[in-house]
Design an enzyme around this catalytic site. Structure first.
Site, short mmCIF file in Angstrom:
data_model
loop_
_atom_site.label_atom_id
_atom_site.label_comp_id
_atom_site.label_asym_id
_atom_site.label_seq_id
_atom_site.Cartn_x
_atom_site.Cartn_y
_atom_site.Cartn_z
N CYS A 161 13.36 10.49 7.22
CA CYS A 161 13.33 9.92 8.57
C CYS A 161 14.69 10.05 9.26
CB CYS A 161 12.88 8.47 8.54
SG CYS A 161 13.72 7.50 7.29
N LYS B 216 0.84 -1.20 0.00
CA LYS B 216 0.00 0.00 0.00
C LYS B 216 0.88 1.25 0.00
CE LYS B 216 -1.77 2.82 2.96
NZ LYS B 216 -1.84 4.08 2.20
N GLU C 114 10.22 0.73 10.37
CA GLU C 114 11.20 1.81 10.16
C GLU C 114 10.47 3.09 10.49
OE1 GLU C 114 14.25 1.37 9.06
OE2 GLU C 114 14.16 -0.69 8.33
N GLU D 2 10.23 15.15 15.99
CA GLU D 2 10.54 15.07 14.56
C GLU D 2 9.70 16.12 13.84
OE1 GLU D 2 9.16 11.55 12.39
OE2 GLU D 2 11.13 11.45 11.45
P1 NDP Z 1 2.05 7.78 8.56
O1 NDP Z 1 2.90 7.01 9.48
O2 NDP Z 1 0.70 8.14 8.98
O3 NDP Z 1 1.93 7.02 7.17
C1 NDP Z 1 2.76 6.00 6.68
C2 NDP Z 1 1.93 4.98 5.92
O4 NDP Z 1 1.06 4.29 6.81
C3 NDP Z 1 1.03 5.57 4.86
O5 NDP Z 1 0.94 4.67 3.80
C4 NDP Z 1 -0.28 5.67 5.59
O6 NDP Z 1 -1.37 5.73 4.73
C5 NDP Z 1 -0.29 4.41 6.38
N1 NDP Z 1 -1.15 4.42 7.57
C6 NDP Z 1 -1.68 5.47 8.23
N2 NDP Z 1 -2.41 5.06 9.29
C7 NDP Z 1 -2.32 3.70 9.30
C8 NDP Z 1 -2.84 2.68 10.15
N3 NDP Z 1 -3.57 2.98 11.22
N4 NDP Z 1 -2.54 1.41 9.87
C9 NDP Z 1 -1.77 1.09 8.82
N5 NDP Z 1 -1.27 2.00 7.97
C10 NDP Z 1 -1.53 3.30 8.21
O7 NDP Z 1 2.80 9.06 8.15
P2 NDP Z 1 2.13 10.35 7.51
O8 NDP Z 1 2.31 10.22 6.09
O9 NDP Z 1 0.75 10.60 7.97
O10 NDP Z 1 3.03 11.46 8.14
C11 NDP Z 1 2.82 11.90 9.48
C12 NDP Z 1 4.13 12.20 10.15
O11 NDP Z 1 4.90 11.02 10.21
C13 NDP Z 1 4.99 13.16 9.37
O12 NDP Z 1 4.69 14.46 9.69
C14 NDP Z 1 6.33 12.77 9.78
O13 NDP Z 1 6.68 13.42 10.96
C15 NDP Z 1 6.24 11.30 10.04
N6 NDP Z 1 6.73 10.45 8.95
C16 NDP Z 1 7.86 9.77 9.16
C17 NDP Z 1 8.38 8.97 8.17
C18 NDP Z 1 9.62 8.23 8.38
O14 NDP Z 1 10.09 7.58 7.46
N7 NDP Z 1 10.18 8.29 9.55
C19 NDP Z 1 7.75 8.85 6.87
C20 NDP Z 1 6.52 9.58 6.76
C21 NDP Z 1 6.06 10.35 7.78
P3 NDP Z 1 -1.84 7.14 4.15
O15 NDP Z 1 -0.70 7.80 3.50
O16 NDP Z 1 -2.85 6.75 3.16
O17 NDP Z 1 -2.37 7.91 5.32
#
Ligand code: NDP
Length: 786
Positions: free
Chosen positions: A300, A192, A266, A397
């Protein structure tokens, strides 16, 4: 005008890459994309669609299907069906498919590049020179592992169906990090992509179709968080691999608790960028540009905390401000742009709020004099100085182009500040003194450390976190373990039936001494009474009382954890040779009391105690043997550097032993964890704990440092929960009933500690597996060249 003046005033002209081929590709699909399931495009059962937007101009690029639980189910079933053949497909054949994918990505590199930049907003220079080439590299590299699996991972099998959930910051690269190793090891996947950035994953699906990848091996389901949650919860999934926020990682940890699904996470980071006064400052400034302004800081492992040695701080800041003034923010398709667009208005707002908080909390803000484009989602590079270590912007973060700078005086203080975070993803160290740099690298709690460099990635090097940055590795040989399981069955730690030693249960029972001991716990190198003041009776299998053990409680566990934490640094630094010596001596002392232990074991278990003591001695010897032989690797990353993959101890571990083979389990599990440099709180087998309480007498007479090996007896589930909830415990191994697995895994989400769940009885895991579980790999990148 001098040449220098011309060079300094030369304006940049725009150098935009054409968006047309990517927009044509979207148009060819009528700007509407279905789900890719079982090798075919299908409309979503939900009949719902969502828009994907170009963050640089707010324009809609396409509509994408929103998969619901029914679609997830279809995709998982397709993957399950495909698994039967794919897992049996020869490594060489799988290698050829992966190779074909890599070739296709290279052939369509420009289309991928432009599409990624349109959907994500990152500068085309980054998608073109970093993301897409690395994607191809991951598929090539793992094609190699598919080829070698049969010889190099003999005895291991694929897991089955893997659910993979990825974020928006490196859409196609995260796909590659996950899909390539999964397929190489013979798994099938349901992936996904993030809601904001689904397009390159859909182009990838097309490639899978074009090369004739068997239907169902790769399934791509677009959707939102709910889609991700449905995938996590689907009972047909054998493993979840997730990259994203720590918050969602925690939800997934809880949701999968007790399900038996393998999990790798991760998560977020707040990585330190440490500059010592002897560093090459100009290089370090360029390093900062890569560390925090690469991908607008939405990385990240972004070096978001600048730690500078006090004497050079002002000089460094001045150079940094001068450099920031020259950075260019704007159209991501412009090849001369340094920072592109922030992914979405919600993220921009989050950045603005955290910056505001930084100002309110008293840090000093600096931004360049120029303004960012008014249209689209843009934010300027930002520097905070005079940041307090505990302030929000030093701890949270931000996931944006915002750098928080702090100063330090000594290397010790640098390490302390670097580790003053709940995260542990990466670190960057700048010094011309390699002794200092490597010394600091080994002390920083992070999965990747770059020396005089930053944000280097390669398929041959593992990547992943310590602490709340998650667990599991992606890339390198270490990343393969996430996608395989052992197929051999072991009767004992050594894979043999325990050898008889002539003592029978009956004979030993007759010669047992009366109940004469006061039950105690072993904490901090001392026998201590349980806090509760209660004891618990221990019976033979036929119901006769053989002794009592102390009933440990929360307080005892906390004391034991404190002792283990206090002992950790000293034990970690003890040489491997000396650690082995400690274990050999322990074995020697146990062997001197072999008969007594054998009698006690026979009495408690009704089994051949002599054979078990023998096996336990062998397990201690095996653990001692590995102390200086469990080696790391030097990964051949394609740069002028060495990448050292070093197994490190995890820290303070709670080990709840299985019911069976109480002494052997103790020696095998705890012995191996100890020799790898961890300090332990061991809860012995609840059915036969007396061997463990006898064992502390052996510990006392050996050279095991106080606090490294603590023993707390009591109710397993209660103690397991306390250990799993404890924020200063880094890992919990729990052998017990399935209900306890869920308990432990759910409770571990607090500080995202690593867990390992095992059945209460049956064969013990083999030594290699225990060694892997007892360590985490740190990759240290060391560039060289005069
Ligand atoms: P999320 O952790 O919410 O999203 C990562 C993935 O998980 C996306 O594909 C998301 O779907 C999906 N997801 C969201 N909720 C669920 C759930 N309950 N169960 C399973 N999968 C889920 O990150 P965001 O994109 O919302 O970003 C939010 C914050 O996270 C950012 O501001 C940043 O600080 C941090 N972040 C950190 C990352 C890293 O690599 N460390 C990467 C991305 C974000 P969908 O996109 O459709 O919501």
């Amino acid at each position: 005008m001098t040449l220098t003046e011309i060079m300094q005033t030369l304006p940049y002209g725009p150098a935009p890459e054409a968006a047309k081929p990517a927009l044509d590709w979207i148009k060819a699909h009528k700007a509407r994309f279905q789900l890719f399931i079982a090798g075919r495009w299908r409309a979503p059962a939900s009949r719902e669609w969502f828009a994907t937007i170009n963050p640089a101009n707010g324009q809609k690029l396409a509509e994408v299907a929103l998969a619901d639980a029914t679609d997830v189910d279809k995709a998982v079933k397709a993957a399950r069906k495909a698994f039967t053949d794919w897992s049996q497909t020869k490594g060489h054949v799988r290698a050829r498919y992966l190779y074909a994918i890599a070739r296709q990505i290279q052939k369509h590199a420009r289309l991928f590049t432009v599409l990624e930049t349109l959907d994500n907003g990152k500068p085309i220079r980054e998608t073109r020179d970093i993301d897409i080439p690395l994607v191809a590299r991951h598929f090539y590299y793992h094609a190699g592992w598919a080829q070698l699996m049969e010889s190099e991972l003999a005895g291991y099998a694929p897991l089955g169906v893997v659910g993979q959930i990825i974020p928006w910051n490196f859409p196609l690269l995260m796909l590659a990090w996950k899909v390539a190793p999964a397929l190489a090891m013979g798994n099938t996947v349901v992936l996904k992509p993030a809601e904001y950035t689904p397009l390159t994953a859909l182009l990838f699906a097309e490639i899978c179709q074009n090369i004739g990848l068997p239907p169902g091996v790769v399934n791509i389901i677009t959707g939102d968080g709910k889609t991700g949650a449905a995938l996590v919860e689907h009972p047909g999934v054998d493993k979840i691999a997730f990259t994203g926020s720590t918050e969602v990682g925690r939800i997934i940890r809880k949701a999968t608790a007790g399900s038996g699904k393998k999990l790798s996470l991760e998560l977020g980071g707040k990585s330190p960028f440490v500059v010592f006064e002897d560093a090459d400052l100009d290089s370090a400034v360029e390093g900062v540009v890569d560390a925090i302004w690469f991908n607008q800081g939405q990385v990240c492992c972004a070096g978001s905390r600048l730690l500078v040695q006090e004497g050079i701080a002002e000089k460094m800041y001045a150079k940094l401000r001068a450099r920031m003034e020259k950075l260019r923010v704007g159209d991501p398709l412009d090849k001369a742009v340094d920072l592109g667009a922030i992914i979405a208005p919600a993220q921009l707002e989050k950045i603005q709020q955290l910056v505001q908080k930084g100002v309110e909390e008293g840090a000093k803000l600096w931004q360049p004099s120029w303004a960012v484009p008014a249209e689209g989602c843009f934010y300027p590079p930002t520097l905070f100085t005079e940041v307090a270590p505990a302030s929000t912007i030093a701890q949270e973060e931000i996931f944006g182009p915002v750098l928080a700078a702090l100063t330090f005086r000594t290397p010790e203080e640098a390490v302390r500040l670097a580790n003053n975070t709940r995260y542990g993803l990466a670190a960057s160290i700048w010094s011309e003194d390699i002794n200092l740099a490597l010394d600091v690298a080994t002390q920083i709690k992070a999965g990747t450390v770059w020396i005089n460099s930053t944000n280097l990635f390669d398929a041959a090097s593992g990547f992943g976190g310590y602490r709340e940055s998650g667990f599991g590795r992606e890339g390198g040989r270490e990343g393969l373990w996430e996608y395989v399981k052992k197929i051999e069955v072991h009767r004992t730690a050594q894979g043999q039936k325990p050898r008889a030693r002539g003592l029978t249960a009956r004979a030993s029972a007759e010669s047992l001494p009366p109940i004469d001991r006061t039950a105690k716990l072993f904490i901090g190198g001392k026998q201590v009474r349980p806090d509760s003041g209660y004891s618990k009776a221990v019976y033979t299998p036929d119901g006769r009382l053989v002794g009592e053990v102390g009933l440990g409680n929360r307080k005892d566990i906390c004391n034991a954890v404190e002792a283990a934490r206090g002992a950790f640094e000293g034990w970690r630094k003890t040489t491997a040779h000396n650690k082995a010596q400690v274990l050999y001596f322990l074995a020697e002392n146990l062997s001197q009391r072999a008969e007594e232990f054998a009698r006690r074991l026979s009495e408690q278990t009704g089994q051949d105690g002599g054979a078990e003591v023998e096996a336990a001695l062998e397990a201690l010897f095996t653990a001692a043997a590995w102390a200086d032989k469990y080696e790391g690797l030097v990964h051949p990353t394609p740069l002028r550097n060495v990448t050292l993959a070093i197994p490190e101890p995890i820290g303070v571990m709670g080990i709840l032993c299985p019911d069976d083979q109480p002494l052997l389990a103790l020696a095998h599990l705890a012995g191996t964890a100890l020799v790898m440099g961890n300090t332990l709180v061991v809860v012995p087998s609840p059915l036969a704990p007396l061997s463990a309480t006898d064992f502390y007498q052996v510990l006392e007479t050996s050279d095991v440092p106080a606090g490294t090996f603590n023993i707390v007896t009591g109710e397993r589930e209660e103690l397991a929960l306390t250990l799993a909830e404890h924020d200063d415990v880094d890992a919990v191994w729990y052998a017990g009933p399935r209900a306890g697995w869920a308990l432990v895994e759910r409770a571990s989400a607090g500080n995202m500690k690593r867990t390992w769940t095992l059945p209460p009885s049956g064969p013990l895991p083999d030594t290699q597996e225990v060694l892997r579980q007892a360590t985490q790999v740190k990759n240290i990148w060391v560039p060289y060249g005069a």
